[in-house]
Design a protein around this motif. Structure first.
Motif, PDB file in Angstrom:
ATOM      1  N   VAL A  72      10.757   8.690  -7.731  1.00 45.37           N
ATOM      2  CA  VAL A  72      11.874   7.952  -7.128  1.00 45.37           C
ATOM      3  C   VAL A  72      11.329   6.793  -6.299  1.00 45.37           C
ATOM      4  N   LEU A  73      10.283   7.036  -5.536  1.00 41.39           N
ATOM      5  CA  LEU A  73       9.679   5.961  -4.751  1.00 41.39           C
ATOM      6  C   LEU A  73       9.277   4.799  -5.658  1.00 41.39           C
ATOM      7  N   ARG A  74       8.642   5.090  -6.770  1.00 41.37           N
ATOM      8  CA  ARG A  74       8.202   4.038  -7.693  1.00 41.37           C
ATOM      9  C   ARG A  74       9.368   3.329  -8.385  1.00 41.37           C
TER      10      ARG A  74
ATOM     11  N   LYS B 228       3.409   4.759   3.960  1.00 39.82           N
ATOM     12  CA  LYS B 228       2.019   4.990   3.564  1.00 39.82           C
ATOM     13  C   LYS B 228       1.941   5.183   2.049  1.00 39.82           C
ATOM     14  N   ARG B 229       2.850   5.960   1.510  1.00 34.34           N
ATOM     15  CA  ARG B 229       2.896   6.170   0.061  1.00 34.34           C
ATOM     16  C   ARG B 229       3.250   4.874  -0.671  1.00 34.34           C
ATOM     17  N   ALA B 230       4.167   4.093  -0.095  1.00 36.08           N
ATOM     18  CA  ALA B 230       4.557   2.825  -0.725  1.00 36.08           C
ATOM     19  C   ALA B 230       3.383   1.849  -0.760  1.00 36.08           C
ATOM     20  N   PHE B 231       2.569   1.843   0.297  1.00 39.95           N
ATOM     21  CA  PHE B 231       1.409   0.960   0.307  1.00 39.95           C
ATOM     22  C   PHE B 231       0.382   1.356  -0.750  1.00 39.95           C
ATOM     23  N   ALA B 232       0.412   2.591  -1.202  1.00 41.00           N
ATOM     24  CA  ALA B 232      -0.489   3.030  -2.271  1.00 41.00           C
ATOM     25  C   ALA B 232       0.011   2.573  -3.648  1.00 41.00           C
TER      26      ALA B 232
END
Length: 189
Positions: free
Chosen positions: A71-73, A106-110
């Motif tokens: 979902v984030l992606r 943090k996950r989005a920056f990855a």
């Protein structure tokens, strides 16, 4: 129409800067973005926040808590607005864990395919994970310059700064140039 089919998330909490948030609502809708306001719902089905200037209520029904990587992606951009939103969202329930909003960023920056937009005081959300922004060029509100430098950010004294997948702007009053740059970048993806 440049953003048709692109999902854009804007984090929200109390003390949001009304002119900025209302501008995003209209501007991203005008480009036909699939716009989502996300917050920490604390187990509620919705929360109503009040703005900083005029205390205008804003209801949010979507949470970023427990968001899967898939979902984030699915988001093309995640925006951390100005005002006290980031300060409120960086509250951890457990002092030994990251606040959910910080963990999300943090996950989005990855994920380099997700454009990160951080304006004004929004960089506060990254203070618990300075390694994510260390060495990045960015601008923040003038009263956060010391914080930015302590995080290892290469502070740039401009109203708008782009460093790869990170767009930053100085204040909520810069929302029009900030949104314009994000729209232009997403339209080219």
């Amino acid at each position: 129409m440049a953003l048709k089919g692109k999902k854009v998330a804007i984090l929200i909490e109390s003390d949001y800067f009304e002119p900025e948030i209302f501008y995003y609502q209209r501007r991203f809708q005008e480009e036909q973005a699939d716009l989502h306001f996300l917050t920490r719902l604390w187990g509620q089905s919705s929360l109503t926040f009040k703005g900083h200037e005029w205390h205008i209520p804003f209801e949010c029904r979507e949470s970023f808590e427990g968001m899967s990587d898939d979902v984030l992606r699915s988001y093309s951009a995640i925006i951390v607005p100005s005002g006290m939103v980031a300060d409120r969202l960086r509250y951890p329930t457990d002092v030994h864990q990251l606040a959910p909003a910080t963990e999300l960023l943090k996950r989005a920056f990855a994920e380099p395919t997700i454009l990160k937009g951080i304006i004004c005081h929004g960089m506060w959300l990254m203070s618990a994970v300075p390694e994510v922004v260390r060495g990045r060029r960015a601008v923040v509100n003038n009263n956060l310059i010391g914080d930015a430098r302590n995080m290892g950010i290469d502070f740039v004294d401009q109203d708008l700064v782009v460093d790869r997948d990170l767009v930053t702007a100085r204040t909520g009053d810069h929302a029009p140039i900030f949104a314009r740059r994000i729209i232009d970048m997403l339209a080219c993806q």
